[in-house]
Design an enzyme around this catalytic site. Structure first.
Site, PDB file in Angstrom:
ATOM      1  N   ARG A   7     -10.365   0.431   8.272  1.00  0.00           N
ATOM      2  CA  ARG A   7      -9.966  -1.127   8.515  1.00  0.00           C
ATOM      3  C   ARG A   7     -10.941  -1.993   9.269  1.00  0.00           C
ATOM      4  NH1 ARG A   7      -4.178   0.002   8.758  1.00  0.00           N
ATOM      5  NH2 ARG A   7      -3.018  -1.990   8.842  1.00  0.00           N
TER       6      ARG A   7
ATOM      7  N   ARG B  99      10.431  -1.350  11.846  1.00  0.00           N
ATOM      8  CA  ARG B  99       9.165  -1.192  12.693  1.00  0.00           C
ATOM      9  C   ARG B  99       9.344  -2.286  13.693  1.00  0.00           C
ATOM     10  NH1 ARG B  99       4.254  -0.211   8.834  1.00  0.00           N
ATOM     11  NH2 ARG B  99       3.126  -1.433  10.277  1.00  0.00           N
TER      12      ARG B  99
ATOM     13  N   LYS C 288       0.642  -1.203   0.229  1.00  0.00           N
ATOM     14  CA  LYS C 288      -0.084  -0.030   0.128  1.00  0.00           C
ATOM     15  C   LYS C 288       0.872   1.134  -0.181  1.00  0.00           C
ATOM     16  CE  LYS C 288      -2.152  -1.287   3.743  1.00  0.00           C
ATOM     17  NZ  LYS C 288      -1.519  -2.504   4.103  1.00  0.00           N
TER      18      LYS C 288
ATOM     19  N   ARG D 230      -0.948  -9.553  13.144  1.00  0.00           N
ATOM     20  CA  ARG D 230      -1.561  -8.560  12.011  1.00  0.00           C
ATOM     21  C   ARG D 230      -2.294  -9.216  11.015  1.00  0.00           C
ATOM     22  NH1 ARG D 230       3.491  -5.670  10.793  1.00  0.00           N
ATOM     23  NH2 ARG D 230       2.374  -4.277   9.512  1.00  0.00           N
TER      24      ARG D 230
ATOM     25  N   ARG E 126      12.002  -4.889   5.654  1.00  0.00           N
ATOM     26  CA  ARG E 126      11.497  -3.403   5.552  1.00  0.00           C
ATOM     27  C   ARG E 126      12.064  -2.736   6.461  1.00  0.00           C
ATOM     28  NH1 ARG E 126       5.083  -2.079   5.550  1.00  0.00           N
ATOM     29  NH2 ARG E 126       4.841  -2.865   7.727  1.00  0.00           N
TER      30      ARG E 126
END
Ligand SMILES: Nc1nc2c(ncn2[C@@H]2O[C@H](COP(=O)(O)OP(=O)(O)O)[C@@H](O)[C@H]2O)c(=O)[nH]1
Ligand SMILES: Nc1ncnc2c1ncn2[C@@H]1O[C@H](COP(=O)(O)OP(=O)(O)O)[C@@H](O)[C@H]1O
Length: 227
Positions: free
Chosen positions: A93, A160, A19, A171, A127
């Site tokens: 969400r 993160r 995203k 998640r 990431r």
């Protein structure tokens, strides 16, 4: 002549589906304002605001922040973007969030990144992000020019806390249970546009073509090979 109506778009997809990466390309080509709930929460966590302190306990556990807090935060932020085309990323969400958003404005289109969970898991551990801008890198897919450093500001990149494998699993479970019903909600309204694949670079040209039917490309780049 009246100006064309402003575009109200949402980008959805599981954690790590791309995203943020695709939003950056959309902004570059179509000049939309991008509002990412995750980026906004991370700025609040960094500044240790009341919302940030509360959000941290949920985010670290891979759980969603309660709807009333999230909705208030995002709708308040959207007020400032009234005069622009905008793209919402990470919100709504839950169905309750989608209903609250509907009360405030009419969504025109929902771009859904349909990327399999197996593809996503290994992406997230590689990431790295620049927390203040939300710029995102990946050690294999889109490495920074200098390892550990943001290309634009020269500031350090961080990983993160919620990209740890155990939290990623939670998640993804939250996505299945709470966010998939939102896809159904928008599908029923005829707004959902799904793009399936395992590679951003293959999905992006389809999204680009789709958005070109709604907005002009404002970038200086050769649109034949949009990146
Ligand atoms: N290997 C690989 N990594 C990708 C691809 N697309 C995005 N990524 C990386 O995957 C991670 C998650 O992407 P991001 O845009 O942050 O996803 P989001 O969580 O949905 O906003 C980031 O590190 C991206 O750089 C891809 O096609 N292949
Ligand atoms: N709309 C939202 N409602 C509830 N919690 C949210 C929302 N947006 C973000 N969050 C919280 O922030 C975390 C990070 O969000 P985000 O940066 O969008 O991550 P990703 O797209 O990688 O899942 C989520 O796991 C969740 O805890």
């Amino acid at each position: 002549m009246a100006p064309p109506p402003l575009l109200r778009a949402v980008i959805m997809g599981p954690p790590g589906s791309g995203k943020g990466t695709i939003s950056a390309r959309i902004i570059k080509h179509f000049g939309m304002k991008h509002l990412s709930s995750g980026d906004l929460l991370r700025v609040n966590m960094q500044k240790k605001t009341e919302v940030g302190i509360l959000a941290k306990s949920y985010i670290d556990q891979g759980r969603l922040i309660p709807d009333d807090i999230m909705t208030r935060l995002m709708l308040n932020e959207l007020k400032g973007l009234d005069r622009y085309n905008w793209l919402l990323d990470g919100f709504p969400r839950t169905v309750a969030q989608a209903e609250a958003l509907d009360k405030e404005c009419q969504i025109d289109t929902v771009i859904d990144l349909d990327v399999p969970f197996e593809t996503i898991k290994c992406r997230l551990t590689a990431r790295w992000v620049h927390p203040t801008s939300g710029r995102v890198y990946n050690l294999e897919f889109s490495p920074p020019k200098v390892q550990g450093i943001d290309d634009i500001t020269g500031e350090p990149l961080v990983q993160r806390d919620d990209d740890k494998p155990e939290t990623v699993t939670k998640r993804l479970q939250a996505y299945d249970a709470q966010t998939k019903p939102v896809l159904e909600y928008y599908r029923k309204k005829g707004l959902l546009k799904s793009f399936s694949g395992t590679e951003t670079n293959k999905i992006w040209p389809h999204i680009y073509t789709f958005l070109q039917t709604k907005l002009p490309d404002v970038s200086q780049k050769d649109a034949a090979t949009p990146t």
